[in-house]
Scaffold this active site. Structure first.
Site, PDB file in Angstrom:
ATOM      1  N   GLY A  34       0.839  -1.186   0.000  1.00 44.72           N
ATOM      2  CA  GLY A  34       0.000   0.000   0.000  1.00 44.72           C
ATOM      3  C   GLY A  34       0.871   1.230   0.000  1.00 44.72           C
ATOM      4  O   GLY A  34       1.959   1.240  -0.580  1.00 44.72           O
ATOM      5  N   ARG A  35       0.439   2.274   0.706  1.00 43.83           N
ATOM      6  CA  ARG A  35       1.178   3.539   0.697  1.00 43.83           C
ATOM      7  C   ARG A  35       2.579   3.395   1.297  1.00 43.83           C
ATOM      8  O   ARG A  35       3.563   3.864   0.742  1.00 43.83           O
ATOM      9  CB  ARG A  35       0.391   4.606   1.460  1.00 43.83           C
ATOM     10  CG  ARG A  35      -0.982   4.934   0.869  1.00 43.83           C
ATOM     11  CD  ARG A  35      -1.695   5.965   1.735  1.00 43.83           C
ATOM     12  NE  ARG A  35      -3.021   6.297   1.257  1.00 43.83           N
ATOM     13  CZ  ARG A  35      -4.134   5.693   1.656  1.00 43.83           C
ATOM     14  NH1 ARG A  35      -4.055   4.727   2.561  1.00 43.83           N
ATOM     15  NH2 ARG A  35      -5.306   6.049   1.178  1.00 43.83           N
TER      16      ARG A  35
ATOM     17  N   ARG B  77       2.670  -4.624  12.514  1.00 42.25           N
ATOM     18  CA  ARG B  77       2.114  -5.063  13.791  1.00 42.25           C
ATOM     19  C   ARG B  77       2.845  -6.322  14.238  1.00 42.25           C
ATOM     20  O   ARG B  77       3.117  -7.210  13.422  1.00 42.25           O
ATOM     21  CB  ARG B  77       0.612  -5.357  13.685  1.00 42.25           C
ATOM     22  CG  ARG B  77      -0.280  -4.138  13.563  1.00 42.25           C
ATOM     23  CD  ARG B  77      -0.391  -3.381  14.879  1.00 42.25           C
ATOM     24  NE  ARG B  77      -1.342  -2.270  14.812  1.00 42.25           N
ATOM     25  CZ  ARG B  77      -1.021  -1.031  14.504  1.00 42.25           C
ATOM     26  NH1 ARG B  77       0.240  -0.714  14.221  1.00 42.25           N
ATOM     27  NH2 ARG B  77      -1.941  -0.082  14.482  1.00 42.25           N
TER      28      ARG B  77
ATOM     29  N   GLU C 105       4.217  -6.843  22.686  1.00 47.35           N
ATOM     30  CA  GLU C 105       4.721  -5.475  22.695  1.00 47.35           C
ATOM     31  C   GLU C 105       4.103  -4.715  23.866  1.00 47.35           C
ATOM     32  O   GLU C 105       2.875  -4.687  23.981  1.00 47.35           O
ATOM     33  CB  GLU C 105       4.354  -4.776  21.387  1.00 47.35           C
ATOM     34  CG  GLU C 105       4.954  -3.394  21.236  1.00 47.35           C
ATOM     35  CD  GLU C 105       4.665  -2.777  19.878  1.00 47.35           C
ATOM     36  OE1 GLU C 105       4.278  -1.588  19.856  1.00 47.35           O
ATOM     37  OE2 GLU C 105       4.806  -3.460  18.853  1.00 47.35           O
TER      38      GLU C 105
ATOM     39  N   THR D 120       7.503  -3.669  10.438  1.00 47.55           N
ATOM     40  CA  THR D 120       7.216  -2.348  11.000  1.00 47.55           C
ATOM     41  C   THR D 120       5.703  -2.120  11.064  1.00 47.55           C
ATOM     42  O   THR D 120       5.255  -0.989  11.246  1.00 47.55           O
ATOM     43  CB  THR D 120       7.854  -1.223  10.160  1.00 47.55           C
ATOM     44  OG1 THR D 120       7.376  -1.322   8.815  1.00 47.55           O
ATOM     45  CG2 THR D 120       9.368  -1.320  10.176  1.00 47.55           C
TER      46      THR D 120
ATOM     47  N   HIS E 277       8.883   0.722  18.363  1.00 45.78           N
ATOM     48  CA  HIS E 277       7.701   1.199  17.628  1.00 45.78           C
ATOM     49  C   HIS E 277       7.789   2.710  17.384  1.00 45.78           C
ATOM     50  O   HIS E 277       6.937   3.482  17.833  1.00 45.78           O
ATOM     51  CB  HIS E 277       6.421   0.855  18.396  1.00 45.78           C
ATOM     52  CG  HIS E 277       5.224   0.722  17.501  1.00 45.78           C
ATOM     53  ND1 HIS E 277       4.164  -0.090  17.784  1.00 45.78           N
ATOM     54  CD2 HIS E 277       4.900   1.326  16.313  1.00 45.78           C
ATOM     55  CE1 HIS E 277       3.253  -0.013  16.830  1.00 45.78           C
ATOM     56  NE2 HIS E 277       3.679   0.849  15.924  1.00 45.78           N
ATOM     57  N   ILE E 278       8.801   3.107  16.604  1.00 45.32           N
ATOM     58  CA  ILE E 278       9.035   4.526  16.336  1.00 45.32           C
ATOM     59  C   ILE E 278       8.732   4.898  14.883  1.00 45.32           C
ATOM     60  O   ILE E 278       9.168   5.935  14.405  1.00 45.32           O
ATOM     61  CB  ILE E 278      10.488   4.918  16.668  1.00 45.32           C
ATOM     62  CG1 ILE E 278      11.485   4.126  15.809  1.00 45.32           C
ATOM     63  CG2 ILE E 278      10.767   4.714  18.148  1.00 45.32           C
ATOM     64  CD1 ILE E 278      12.901   4.678  15.856  1.00 45.32           C
ATOM     65  N   GLY E 279       7.964   4.052  14.186  1.00 42.79           N
ATOM     66  CA  GLY E 279       7.731   4.279  12.765  1.00 42.79           C
ATOM     67  C   GLY E 279       7.256   5.679  12.414  1.00 42.79           C
ATOM     68  O   GLY E 279       7.697   6.261  11.422  1.00 42.79           O
TER      69      GLY E 279
ATOM     70  N   ARG F 271      -3.852  -8.557  -1.220  1.00 35.57           N
ATOM     71  CA  ARG F 271      -5.180  -9.102  -1.517  1.00 35.57           C
ATOM     72  C   ARG F 271      -5.577  -8.767  -2.952  1.00 35.57           C
ATOM     73  O   ARG F 271      -6.252  -9.543  -3.626  1.00 35.57           O
ATOM     74  CB  ARG F 271      -6.215  -8.532  -0.543  1.00 35.57           C
ATOM     75  CG  ARG F 271      -6.133  -9.102   0.859  1.00 35.57           C
ATOM     76  CD  ARG F 271      -7.098  -8.397   1.782  1.00 35.57           C
ATOM     77  NE  ARG F 271      -6.780  -6.987   1.933  1.00 35.57           N
ATOM     78  CZ  ARG F 271      -7.496  -6.123   2.656  1.00 35.57           C
ATOM     79  NH1 ARG F 271      -8.587  -6.525   3.269  1.00 35.57           N
ATOM     80  NH2 ARG F 271      -7.126  -4.860   2.749  1.00 35.57           N
TER      81      ARG F 271
END
Length: 324
Positions: A153-154, A236, A265, A234, A284-286, A176
């Site tokens: 995706g993006r 889940r 987490e 990155t 979790h610093i995305g 998908r």
């Protein structure tokens, strides 16, 4: 209209809400227990939620006054969409503004694992440089290799674009649905899930998490990966079974792993995977850039403001509530 924000967000979002004439409530102590958080929710019209409080069927039954929820995130796997639809509660999210920032972290992890950067940084901190050893903790180069993207995706598109421009990597993906834009601009090739696993030199997850994805990357999958492959997550932590990942890394069934999300987490500081030289883990610093977090605050506020005016949320994940 009363708006509850459970944690302080960048001022741009708070100011927009106040300028729109909304009654904004932010607790001084944002480390709320579940019971405290729930009591605030019961006494509000709309929620701007930061973090992963669960919005299940029980929540909507306990908080019938809540008419709208704006998430300070792209992901919405912690919301029971069917229950929200039943209560006619629109759910907003914050897409696009963090695509570049999150793909930056995936790209960073890919390089860090390929060159064992975190392991070597730890050696420096410990004063353990040692003598020059031509064979110790060697990394690998990424030029011309194959990047497999699970969920193009993006964010996956941004990751693919970086990898292609920096390292001339070939892009394969599994979705998908096929992504015609990516196939045209990145010359990306759609493959089956098994082909993705077997052909990727780097496999990076960028899909939206659903219950069907739980532990989809497990020992049987890791065994099929190339021994030089790098696994990046990155998205889940629920996508991968972490004990299986550790065992696969120890067995050298794949080269290494870069994680910005973990399972569980947060993870325990004595998790054995942290002791491996071919692993890099971030907390979790995305989306942790000024630009991305400001953008998330702005979009979340705009979702709430639109609802307060009787308009559609500009970024709504359950548009069925609008009936068209």
């Amino acid at each position: 209209m009363r708006v509850f924000i459970n944690k302080r967000i960048p001022e741009i979002g708070i100011n927009l809400l106040k300028e729109a004439g909304l009654d904004v409530s932010i607790p001084e102590n944002d480390n709320l227990s579940h019971e405290e958080w729930l009591s605030y929710c019961k006494d509000t019209d709309a929620i701007l939620n930061v973090g992963h409080h669960t919005f299940g069927k029980d929540f909507f039954e306990e908080c019938p006054n809540v008419k709208a929820i704006a998430l300070y995130s792209v992901g919405f796997d912690h919301v029971d969409i069917a229950a929200a639809n039943q209560g006619n509660v629109p759910i907003g999210n914050t897409p696009d503004v963090l695509s570049k920032a999150t793909s930056d972290v995936a790209f960073l992890l890919m390089q860090s694992v390929a060159r064992r950067a975190s392991y070597n940084f730890q050696k420096v901190k410990e004063g353990n440089w040692g003598d020059f050893d031509p064979l110790h903790a060697l990394g690998q180069e990424l030029y011309g290799k194959t990047l497999g993207i699970f969920g193009l995706g993006r964010i996956g598109f941004e990751m693919g674009k970086k990898a292609q421009k920096a390292f001339d990597m070939n892009i394969i993906y599994h979705n998908r649905h096929q992504n015609e834009e990516a196939e045209k601009e990145l010359n990306a090739t759609y493959v089956s899930f098994d082909e993705l696993v077997e052909q990727s030199d780097v496999l990076s997850i960028h899909a939206n998490f659903t219950p069907d994805h739980k532990d989809i990357f497990n020992r049987s999958v890791f065994e099929k990966m190339k021994p030089n492959a790098i696994f990046i997550n990155t998205a889940r932590g629920g996508f991968h079974q972490q004990t299986d990942l550790y065992e696969a890394l120890v067995a050298r069934e794949l080269w290494g792993a870069g994680l910005d999300v973990t399972n569980p987490e947060p993870m325990m500081k004595d998790d054995p995977i942290l002791g491996l030289s071919n692993v890099c883990v971030l907390p979790h610093i995305g989306s942790a850039t000024i630009e991305a977090r400001d953008g998330m605050a702005r979009i979340a506020a705009e979702n709430i403001i639109a609802f307060s005016k009787g308009e559609r949320m500009p970024h709504c994940v359950n548009p069925d509530v609008y009936g068209n």
